[in-house]
Design a protein around this motif. Structure first.
Motif: not given
Length: 192
Positions: A38-57
């Motif tokens: 993904v390219t662009g102004n990444i700082d303006r994307l809504q990104l979740p915090a890093q979390a444990a790699s697991k199933f999430q609905d």
């Protein structure tokens, strides 16, 4: 395989993301590897915090990369969601948006995310043999089609929808017209 661009749905403008590509690869007939950029102004994307790699609905409700797999001769298909948090989800559908069943494959998909200046890279490994209904013989002997898509959410909550191919009308990643990549028995993908 080379990097293939995803296209933004024309009804969802985006002044943040300038492009999304996917490269589909396989190391074995069981291991499907997806490389997203993904390219662009990444700082303006809504990104979740890093979390444990697991199933999430419900990962698809925010910034998320997706893949869909279906045999050409069946209504059944599988949805895979990958979050920048490294969380994932896998679902089986009996038909178009019907009979959704969450799956918890072992081993689960592996999601590695790297953030650079103006770029967000995802490496995703999917062990297809761990997904009920995707046997090595079926993958080798039947036509397997794939859709690849993305939801990008801005820091203002606006969403844009990206895919290899969009069906007519509103964004719909589940529509079979979006399953634009044909995977052969060795899992090498070619757009149709």
């Amino acid at each position: 395989m080379h990097a293939t661009p995803l296209r933004r749905h024309p009804s969802t403008p985006d002044d943040i993301v300038t492009g999304i590509t996917v490269e589909v690869d396989s190391l074995t007939t069981d291991l499907l590897v997806l490389y997203f950029r993904v390219t662009g102004n990444i700082d303006r994307l809504q990104l979740p915090a890093q979390a444990a790699s697991k199933f999430q609905d419900e990962l698809w409700k925010h910034t998320c990369l997706e893949a869909f797999l279906a045999f050409a001769d069946s209504d059944v298909y599988y949805e895979f969601n990958f979050s920048p948090s490294s969380q994932w989800a896998v679902y089986r559908f009996d038909g178009y948006r019907e009979g959704m069943t969450p799956l918890h494959p072992a081993p689960p998909p592996r999601v590695i995310v790297r953030r650079r200046e103006g770029e967000l890279d995802f490496d995703v490994d999917i062990h297809l043999g761990a997904i009920p209904g995707l046997t090595a013989d079926d993958i080798k002997d039947r036509e397997l089609r794939m859709a690849v898509s993305a939801v990008m959410e801005s820091d203002q909550g606006r969403k844009s929808y990206w895919a290899l191919a969009h069906p007519q009308g509103k964004p719909d990643f589940h529509h079979r017209d979006g399953f634009a990549l044909v995977l052969d028995g060795g899992l090498a993908g070619d757009p149709v």
